[in-house]
Design a protein around this motif. Structure first.
Motif, mmCIF file in Angstrom:
data_model
loop_
_atom_site.group_PDB
_atom_site.id
_atom_site.type_symbol
_atom_site.label_atom_id
_atom_site.label_comp_id
_atom_site.label_asym_id
_atom_site.label_seq_id
_atom_site.Cartn_x
_atom_site.Cartn_y
_atom_site.Cartn_z
ATOM 1 N N SER A 1 -1.913 -0.244 -3.922
ATOM 2 C CA SER A 1 -1.542 1.113 -4.312
ATOM 3 C C SER A 1 -2.386 1.543 -5.511
ATOM 4 C CB SER A 1 -0.064 1.161 -4.691
ATOM 5 O OG SER A 1 0.730 0.391 -3.808
ATOM 6 N N CYS B 1 0.872 -1.181 0.000
ATOM 7 C CA CYS B 1 0.000 0.000 0.000
ATOM 8 C C CYS B 1 0.907 1.228 0.000
ATOM 9 C CB CYS B 1 -0.944 -0.013 1.198
ATOM 10 S SG CYS B 1 -2.204 1.281 1.152
ATOM 11 N N THR C 1 2.798 4.583 -2.625
ATOM 12 C CA THR C 1 2.317 5.721 -3.405
ATOM 13 C C THR C 1 1.893 5.344 -4.817
ATOM 14 O OG1 THR C 1 3.733 7.190 -2.114
ATOM 15 C CG2 THR C 1 2.908 8.022 -4.213
#
Length: 297
Positions: free
Chosen positions: A97, A67, A69
């Motif tokens: 993500s 998880c 950017t």
């Protein structure tokens, strides 16, 4: 049946609550920290173990949830020095993500011969929903792999929508964000135009709220506009611009015109170029207003 070992990388605004739900619901959890030491220490206090590299995370996991950017960070965690694939062990990697679909499909094809299956499972809603376990999750991937990781996803999801083959989850996420961020740009300009005509945000809200244009995104956006609650919608302008840039790349690769997407992207690009990238999405209303001579607040 014993629960599979779960690894988690990316315990930021969304990931911290997701990982807490996983460990609190009894899954063996290893966590790779980066900047959020408070999040790592909290997870360890609740039974997780900390590892020092993505390779070590893979060595101690059957399923790894990412998880972070975006695609550059995912690629670094998977393919970089001491990355997940360097461990040489079979894994299912669940990428929550908001990533670039072309990167996702390339990565999935490259990892398959190494015994690593990639599932894309991007998120919708807010960090509050991550803590409450009520996120919306769009899941793309092989049906067997999706079925295998579904109990883990259910730890932090209130709604799970299968989207098709790997990469379709991330494509749907970009479309979802295009719609929501398009609303943000529209709200911001409408509020500015209203202010020029002497209409207050309260009047604007009294017309929209409860009508056909009212939605949960509107609620969080206007919690900031009306109550000045900076934490009402904690999604940064720089991350929004990143997602809209991915969308522009997708449209370009598909060789289609995307003029509305370009206009929405430019609204966010101006805000980020002006040094406001760390601010949250509802604050775009202040930036658009200030650019047109309207004081914030």
């Amino acid at each position: 049946m014993d629960k599979e070992r779960v690894g988690f990388a990316g315990v930021g605004l969304m990931g911290h609550g997701m990982a807490r739900n996983i460990v609190d619901k009894g899954w063996p959890l290893s966590v790779l920290g980066y900047k959020r030491r408070d999040a790592v220490e909290d997870l360890v206090a609740h039974g997780a173990r900390e590892v020092r590299s993505a390779r070590e995370l893979a060595e101690n996991s059957d399923v790894v949830v990412l998880c972070v950017t975006g695609s550059r960070q995912v690629e670094a965690l998977v393919e970089g020095p001491d990355g997940l694939e360097s461990a040489g062990v079979p894994l299912v990697v669940v990428d929550c993500s908001t990533s670039e679909p072309a990167s996702t499909t390339r990565l999935a094809a490259a990892l398959a011969p190494r015994g690593i299956t990639l599932v894309d499972a991007p998120l919708s809603r807010t960090p509050k929903d991550a803590w409450a376990g009520t996120l919306d999750v769009m899941v793309g991937g092989d049906e067997d792999a999706v079925a295998r990781v579904r109990p883990i996803i259910d730890c932090f999801a209130g709604r799970v929508v299968p989207t098709g083959p790997v990469g379709t989850g991330h494509t749907m996420k970009l479309l979802n964000n295009f719609v929501s961020l398009g609303y943000a740009a529209l709200y911001s300009e409408a509020l500015m135009l209203g202010a020029k005509a002497g209409l207050t945000p309260q009047v604007f809200d009294s017309v929209i709220r409860g009508g056909r244009m009212h939605c949960p995104f509107y609620d969080t956006f206007f919690t900031y506009v009306l109550e000045r609650d900076r934490d009402a919608h904690k999604f940064s302008l720089s991350n929004a611009l990143k997602d809209l840039t991915y969308l522009a790349g997708f449209a370009q690769a598909a060789e289609v015109a995307n003029p509305v997407g370009a206009a929405v992207r430019n609204s966010f690009a101006q805000a980020v170029a002006g040094g406001r990238g760390a601010d949250y999405v509802p604050m775009l209303s202040d930036i658009v207003g200030a650019a047109n001579g309207i004081a914030e607040g």
